[in-house]
Design an enzyme around this catalytic site. Structure first.
Site, PDB file in Angstrom:
ATOM      1  N   ASP A   1      -4.744   6.032   2.585  1.00 32.28           N
ATOM      2  CA  ASP A   1      -5.544   4.839   2.300  1.00 32.28           C
ATOM      3  C   ASP A   1      -6.614   4.698   3.377  1.00 32.28           C
ATOM      4  O   ASP A   1      -6.633   5.442   4.366  1.00 32.28           O
ATOM      5  CB  ASP A   1      -4.654   3.588   2.262  1.00 32.28           C
ATOM      6  CG  ASP A   1      -5.197   2.520   1.311  1.00 32.28           C
ATOM      7  OD1 ASP A   1      -6.430   2.408   1.181  1.00 32.28           O
ATOM      8  OD2 ASP A   1      -4.390   1.803   0.702  1.00 32.28           O
TER       9      ASP A   1
ATOM     10  N   HIS B   1      -7.392   1.313 -12.284  1.00 31.91           N
ATOM     11  CA  HIS B   1      -7.905   0.152 -13.019  1.00 31.91           C
ATOM     12  C   HIS B   1      -8.910  -0.652 -12.196  1.00 31.91           C
ATOM     13  O   HIS B   1      -9.623  -1.500 -12.731  1.00 31.91           O
ATOM     14  CB  HIS B   1      -6.761  -0.734 -13.512  1.00 31.91           C
ATOM     15  CG  HIS B   1      -6.125  -1.593 -12.464  1.00 31.91           C
ATOM     16  ND1 HIS B   1      -5.423  -2.740 -12.773  1.00 31.91           N
ATOM     17  CD2 HIS B   1      -6.063  -1.493 -11.112  1.00 31.91           C
ATOM     18  CE1 HIS B   1      -4.963  -3.295 -11.670  1.00 31.91           C
ATOM     19  NE2 HIS B   1      -5.348  -2.551 -10.654  1.00 31.91           N
TER      20      HIS B   1
ATOM     21  N   PHE C   1     -10.616   8.185  -0.852  1.00 32.06           N
ATOM     22  CA  PHE C   1     -10.274   9.043  -1.986  1.00 32.06           C
ATOM     23  C   PHE C   1     -11.498   9.482  -2.788  1.00 32.06           C
ATOM     24  O   PHE C   1     -11.377  10.197  -3.766  1.00 32.06           O
ATOM     25  CB  PHE C   1      -9.224   8.425  -2.897  1.00 32.06           C
ATOM     26  CG  PHE C   1      -9.419   6.977  -3.284  1.00 32.06           C
ATOM     27  CD1 PHE C   1     -10.640   6.504  -3.739  1.00 32.06           C
ATOM     28  CD2 PHE C   1      -8.351   6.087  -3.218  1.00 32.06           C
ATOM     29  CE1 PHE C   1     -10.802   5.180  -4.120  1.00 32.06           C
ATOM     30  CE2 PHE C   1      -8.511   4.753  -3.600  1.00 32.06           C
ATOM     31  CZ  PHE C   1      -9.728   4.307  -4.048  1.00 32.06           C
TER      32      PHE C   1
ATOM     33  N   GLY D   1      -8.375   7.805   5.141  1.00 27.54           N
ATOM     34  CA  GLY D   1      -9.542   8.449   4.552  1.00 27.54           C
ATOM     35  C   GLY D   1      -9.947   7.764   3.263  1.00 27.54           C
ATOM     36  O   GLY D   1      -9.349   6.766   2.849  1.00 27.54           O
TER      37      GLY D   1
END
Length: 320
Positions: free
Chosen positions: A196, A235, A218, A216
């Site tokens: 995360d 979502h 994504f 980091g």
């Protein structure tokens, strides 16, 4: 559809903003905790919390009319099954959710405008939600705790799957690490990586030789693993950025890796479905979206994954 008369349906929707705000106020004041040992008077609650007694009484009375708290005698309230969920020790984190909806999301929801295609949250706050959270560590911590709600049930879903003893599970956007901790408690043969942003709240009790925290984005690069979990992540994003996240995962994933998406599947028809309201919240926060079964197939297929099984709450896929 509900058996409520049409006027009642419209009234429940019209007054919704008042309920959102009232619930947040009660949650932030810790009223449910204050009533944990039995009924108390509004006078005592207001003195303890610093709230105006008349305003607090009217807020609690309104909430009690919907079953959140109960007024057993004038000015004396107790908890109900619903308000017990607002206690600070509730595992589903309703207190944190009530705060988020009533204090953080509230201005953004008011900025929703069908004529505009920008992000209502950014228009309300002057920046995107993740940048805003990065400058508000207490709110980011509250958000991460709220995201722990329902993690035990999600961990049960994952634990019920077949696993090899040597697999490394990468939880993309894993926040505090609660989901992986719960999974590894159920499947101790596994190892995990929580991935995360650096400002994400870390649960220090999760650390050990079986779980590592890696910071980091994504959108740039993720760690290599045997299975990738995306729990309530995709979502948050519209199709183009969601596909970019999946492509980043696919670039790091070995060909035999699997993808486990813990997200909703929007049902067809007009039956009551909370996910259809959650879809509007995702629209407000950053133009994210909930997806139908066909939406999920299109998204994952286009990013290099093949869906093997899909159900509401869990989508299982493999690298193509």
């Amino acid at each position: 559809m509900s058996d409520l008369p049409p006027e009642a349906r419209l009234w429940n929707l019209t007054r919704g903003a008042l309920g959102t705000k009232a619930l947040a106020i009660a949650a932030d004041l810790g009223v449910a905790d204050a009533l944990a040992h039995g009924p108390r008077s509004v006078a005592a609650l207001s003195e303890e919390s610093g709230a105006d007694a008349d305003t607090l009484h009217r807020i609690l009375r309104a909430l009690a009319s919907d079953g959140v708290f109960a007024e057993d005698e004038p000015g004396v309230f107790r908890n109900t099954e619903a308000s017990e969920l607002l206690r600070s020790d509730d595992a589903d984190r309703w207190r944190e959710f009530a705060h988020l909806f009533g204090e953080v999301f509230y201005p953004a929801m008011g900025a929703l405008d069908v004529r505009l295609t920008d992000v209502p949250f950014a228009r309300a706050y002057g920046t995107d939600i993740w940048t805003w959270f990065a400058t508000k560590p207490e709110e980011r911590s509250n958000f991460d705790r709220a995201m722990e709600g329902g993690q035990a049930e999600r961990a049960d879903k994952l634990a019920a799957l077949e696993w090899r003893e040597d697999e490394t599970v990468v939880d993309i956007g894993g926040g505090t690490g609660r989901l992986l901790r719960d999974l590894l408690e159920r499947r101790p043969e596994l190892r995990g990586i929580v991935f995360d942003l650096p400002e994400a709240d870390r649960d220090q009790t999760v650390r050990g030789d079986r779980i590592a925290f890696v910071s980091g984005s994504f959108f740039e690069q993720v760690p290599e693993g045997d299975a990738y979990v995306l729990s309530k992540i995709l979502h948050d994003w519209d199709d183009e950025p969601a596909a970019a996240i999946l492509r980043t995962v696919r670039a790091a994933a070995p060909d035999e890796a699997r993808l486990l998406v813990l997200d909703s599947v929007v049902p067809p028809g007009n039956d009551a479905a909370g996910v259809k309201w959650l879809d509007l919240l995702m629209l407000v926060l950053q133009r994210g979206r909930e997806r139908t079964e066909s939406d999920w197939h299109a998204l994952l297929d286009g990013a290099g994954f093949r869906i093997e099984q899909i159900e509401d709450g869990l989508i299982q896929a493999r690298c193509r």
